[in-house]
Structures are given as structure tokens and as C-alpha cells.
Design a protein around this motif. Structure first.
Motif, short mmCIF file in Angstrom:
data_model
loop_
_atom_site.label_atom_id
_atom_site.label_comp_id
_atom_site.label_asym_id
_atom_site.label_seq_id
_atom_site.Cartn_x
_atom_site.Cartn_y
_atom_site.Cartn_z
N GLU A 139 2.80 -13.30 -13.72
CA GLU A 139 1.49 -12.52 -14.18
C GLU A 139 0.05 -13.52 -13.68
O GLU A 139 -0.75 -12.66 -13.19
N TYR A 140 0.50 -14.65 -13.44
CA TYR A 140 -0.66 -15.37 -12.54
C TYR A 140 -0.61 -14.95 -11.20
O TYR A 140 -2.02 -14.46 -10.87
N PHE A 141 0.28 -14.82 -10.50
CA PHE A 141 0.26 -14.34 -9.27
C PHE A 141 -0.43 -12.89 -9.11
O PHE A 141 -1.14 -12.63 -8.25
N THR A 142 0.03 -11.99 -10.05
CA THR A 142 -0.58 -10.76 -10.16
C THR A 142 -2.12 -10.77 -10.35
O THR A 142 -2.79 -9.76 -9.53
N ARG A 147 -8.40 -10.84 -6.92
CA ARG A 147 -9.58 -11.29 -6.09
C ARG A 147 -9.46 -11.57 -4.61
O ARG A 147 -8.24 -12.07 -4.27
N PRO A 148 -10.62 -11.12 -3.90
CA PRO A 148 -10.39 -11.23 -2.37
C PRO A 148 -9.69 -12.73 -1.75
O PRO A 148 -8.92 -12.81 -1.08
N GLU A 149 -10.53 -13.69 -2.39
CA GLU A 149 -10.13 -14.94 -2.03
C GLU A 149 -9.12 -15.59 -2.41
O GLU A 149 -8.46 -16.48 -1.95
N THR A 150 -8.10 -14.81 -3.33
CA THR A 150 -6.92 -15.24 -3.78
C THR A 150 -5.75 -14.40 -3.60
O THR A 150 -4.87 -14.74 -4.06
N ALA A 151 -6.17 -13.27 -3.16
CA ALA A 151 -5.12 -12.14 -2.87
C ALA A 151 -4.22 -12.63 -2.19
O ALA A 151 -2.72 -12.42 -2.33
#
Length: 449
Positions: A139-142, A147-151
Motif C-alpha cells: 500500500e505504501y509503495f503504491t 508522486r513524481p518524486e517518489t514514483a
């Protein structure tokens, strides 16, 4: 020194101004609301300077009073961020130490204090993984994908989870999506190449392999072997589709990439034999034998010279000894041919020479066959067979990853699916044996192969 000079200069300027004013006396008159004020010029100037100083001091005091709430908010926010970053650091230390409970606690604290999900999502996901809560980690990874900075970090986390769970289809999909975000990331290229190869997508894997080599993810020598394996698999695939020319072209490219790679030489030689091109097939085996004497090459060579009479076959097999005179396989190959021609003395000479170089089960069995056939000596044959039973196992195509033994070489292990993991070596322990029914479709071979 410079500061002292600067101070002296300023004092000198002040003194010069004072002297200049003293030399020019005068008065200043001010008439305002019926009042008249007269004062010497120097006193009026001093009063003006004092008034200006008081005004400046009052302005700064007023700004301090008005800006106090804002400064207090900034100071509070700064302290909050410092506490948040401290919690984030403690959480990372806890992850490194394997303390899942502290890591999750610090992740929640950092999330509250910082209110910056990009900084805390990864920590929360890693803490969940450390606790074995893969669902929460997913869920966290999804959420990080939004967000572009964390995708890319989110994609990497999901990819790692898919590989860990054995879902190669999902892992391959995620790896290809991740490459669109960071196309030149070395670890990603290596992972994508491995997944494409395991999926049997040989053409795509070949392109990714080249990119991975250029990015430094795979060493050049290792990449050369991988490319040879991919080309061999493409050759088998082309043959299954009835494209004989493409099958030969890919096999030739695999052989040219690594002439000493036994599967490549065996494959190319067999295709030449199928096309009744025996001379090119013999040259392929002889060249490969110089680098890698191998029983499968000897078997192919036996097919090449099978149309000749037994004595000629022995003479032709002598070429292999000239290519690699200090190899036990060379002398075993000639000894086997000499036995077929009933040249018992030559056969025994070569087999005994092989015994001096590298005794093996196969060699002991050949000696037993020689004594039984030439001398009809069953006792000597039994002694050789007893030695064979006590000798270490002969080399075979064994998977480096799972230790399974394969009846034939393939680009993929039929037991664990690892790519380019089959090596010619003796199994250390009793390995799982790959039956023909265990071989995945990518390893299926046509009867002519």
C-alpha cells in the motif's frame, strides 16, 4: 591590519567634517506655530542626528513587535522539522539494525512532525516489510507511485516484492514500467534482462543485455556468454517455427561470440550435419575442442565421421588429440574410436594415457569394456567397474542455482527457471533430476536438435 586602517580612516573623516563645520559657524532658525527657535548650526545638526536615531530605533522596535508572532511560528516550525528529521534518522538506523517496532514508531512520528509523505513513505514501507506486513508495504509503495518524486522508489519496492513472491509476470511488467522512469539505471537493467530471459523473450532480452553491458550492470565477458546463450535460444525458437535459415544464422552468431562455448559449437555442428555440410561441422568441433574438450563434442564428431570406415575414423579422431594433447577427453575419444576399429593396442594406449591425466567413472567403464571385449577377462572388467562405482560422479549439466541435473543443456534450468545457470560439473550432493516433462516450453527441443 585592514580593519585598523579602515577605523582610522573613518575617524579621520569625522574629524575632517568637524573641522570643516567649525570653520563655518552659523545659526539655524525655525519658525513654527508662532514659535521661533534659533540654535547654532552644529547643535541643530546634532539634534537632527539624535532625532533620526530615535526614529530608526522606534521603527525597529515596532517591526520587532509586529513580526514577533511570525518569528515564533517559524521557530516552532523549525524545531518541529528538526524533531521530524531526527525521528526519520532514528527510523533509518532502526531499519539497518532490524528493529521493526522502533522503525515503525519513528516512521509514524516523522510523518506527523514533517507532514511530508515523500520522506516518510519509504521508511514506513520498509518498516512494514521488516515486520512481515507485505500488504501494508504494498500500500505504501503504491501510494508512492502517485508522486513524481517518489514514483521510481515505489516502483522499485513493488518490483522487489513481486520478485520475492515469485510473480515473474508482474515483476517483468513493473521492471519495464520502471525503465520508462529511469532508463539507464544499472541494477534495473540487470534485473529486467534477467526477467526477460526467464520469460523466454529472447529478442527483448538481447537488446536489454546490450544496454546493461554499456551501463556497467553486467561485465563484458559475462555479457558475451549471456549473448551466446540468448542467440542459441533464438536458434532453437527459429527451428521450432520452421525457419531453418534463421536457426543457422543465430547458431553461427552464438558460436562466433564464444567459439569455446560447448553448447554453441554442438548446436552449430548439428545444424551443419542436418544440412549435409560435414566439413564445416568438423571444423566447428575441432576449433571448439582446442578450447573446451567435451564428451558432447566427441559425440557430434562421431556423427560427422560415421560414414567413414573404422580405420579412417580413428585417423580423423587423432585430429582432436592434436588440438588438445593433454586432455583426457581427447585420448578417451580416440580410444573409443580405436575400440570400434578393434585396434586394441591403440585403444589401451590412449585410455591409459587418459588415466594418467584424469581418472573418471566413464574412463573406468571404458577400461572394463576394453578388457571384456579384447581379452574376455571378466575379473579385470569387474575390477574396473568396482573402481567406477567408487569414483566421484562424472560431470553433467548442473544448475548453479538449485543444483538440479539436466539431461541436456538449455538456456533455462528446467527445475528453478534460472537463466544461463547450467554448467558442466559434477553434482556435490544428490541433486533433483530434471525429467523431460519438467522442461519448460522455452527449453523444448525439436527431435533433430
Amino acid at each position: 591590519m585592514i580593519r585598523a586602517l579602515w577605523f582610522i580612516l573613518k575617524v579621520a573623516v569625522v574629524i575632517a567634517i568637524a573641522i570643516w563645520l567649525a570653520d563655518r559657524p552659523g545659526t539655524v532658525s525655525l519658525h513654527w506655530l508662532g514659535y521661533a527657535i534659533e540654535a547654532p548650526f552644529w547643535l541643530a545638526l546634532l539634534a537632527a542626528l539624535v532625532a533620526l536615531g530615535i526614529a530608526a530605533l522606534g521603527y525597529r522596535l515596532l517591526r520587532a513587535v509586529i513580526g514577533a508572532p511570525r518569528r515564533m511560528r517559524i521557530r516552532s516550525r523549525t524545531r518541529r522539522r528538526e524533531r521530524g528529521y531526527r525521528a526519520l534518522t532514528q527510523g533509518m538506523v532502526a531499519i539497518a539494525a532490524g528493529d521493526a517496532q522502533t522503525a515503525r514508531k519513528m516512521a509514524r512520528k516523522a510523518d506527523v512532525l514533517l507532514n511530508e509523505p515523500p520522506l516518510t513513505m519509504l521508511l514506513s514501507a520498509q518498516a512494514a516489510q521488516l515486520q512481515g506486513d507485505e500488504r501494508a508495504a504494498k500500500e505504501y509503495f503504491t501510494a508512492m507511485l502517485e508522486r513524481p518524486e517518489t514514483a521510481f522508489l515505489g516502483m522499485r519496492g513493488l518490483l522487489t516484492q513481486a520478485i520475492k513472491s515469485g510473480d515473474r509476470v508482474e515483476a517483468l511488467t513493473l521492471a519495464r514500467k520502471a525503465r520508462t522512469l529511469q532508463p539507464n539505471t544499472p541494477w534495473l537493467l540487470g534485473t529486467l534482462y534477467d526477467l526477460e530471459a526467464q520469460a523466454g523473450d529472447w529478442a527483448a532480452a538481447e537488446g536489454t543485455l546490450q544496454q546493461a553491458i554499456q551501463a556497467g550492470a553486467i561485465p563484458t565477458d559475462e555479457g558475451r556468454r549471456h549473448r551466446s546463450v540468448l542467440l542459441l535460444e533464438r536458434s532453437f525458437e527459429a527451428e521450432r517455427r520452421g525457419r531453418a535459415d534463421a536457426a543457422l544464422s543465430h547458431a553461427q552468431a552464438a558460436y562466433d561470440t564464444m567459439p569455446g562455448f560447448v553448447p554453441a559449437a554442438v548446436r552449430l555442428a548439428r545444424l551443419h550435419i542436418d544440412a549435409d555440410r560435414l566439413k564445416p561441422a568438423a571444423k566447428v568441433v575441432e576449433r571448439a575442442w582446442r578450447q573446451s574438450p567435451h564428451p558432447e563434442l566427441a559425440e557430434v564428431y562421431r556423427s560427422i565421421v560415421d560414414s567413414y570406415d573404422p580405420l579412417t575414423r580413428v585417423r580423423l579422431f587423432q585430429k582432436l588429440v592434436r588440438q588438445s594433447p593433454d586432455s583426457a577427453e581427447s585420448h578417451m575419444a580416440v580410444g573409443r574410436a580405436a575400440m570400434d576399429a578393434q585396434l586394441w593396442g591403440d585403444a589401451r594406449q590412449h585410455l591409459e594415457r587418459a588415466l594418467e591425466i584424469a581418472p573418471s567413472r566413464r574412463l573406468y567403464r571404458l577400461m572394463a569394456e576394453l578388457d571384456r571385449t579384447e581379452r574376455h577377462d571378466e575379473d579385470a572388467a569387474a575390477a574396473w567397474l568396482a573402481k567406477a562405482a567408487a569414483a566421484p560422479a562424472d560431470p553433467s549439466w548442473t544448475c548453479r542455482s538449485c543444483g538440479a541435473v539436466s539431461h541436456a543443456w538449455g538456456g533455462l534450468c528446467g527445475n528453478c527457471g534460472a537463466f544461463d545457470s547450467l554448467t558442466w560439473k559434477a553434482a556435490v550432493t544428490a541433486p533433483p533430476l530434471m525429467e523431460p516433462t519438467d522442461i519448460p516450453p522455452a527449453l523444448a527441443r525439436p527431435a533433430t536438435a
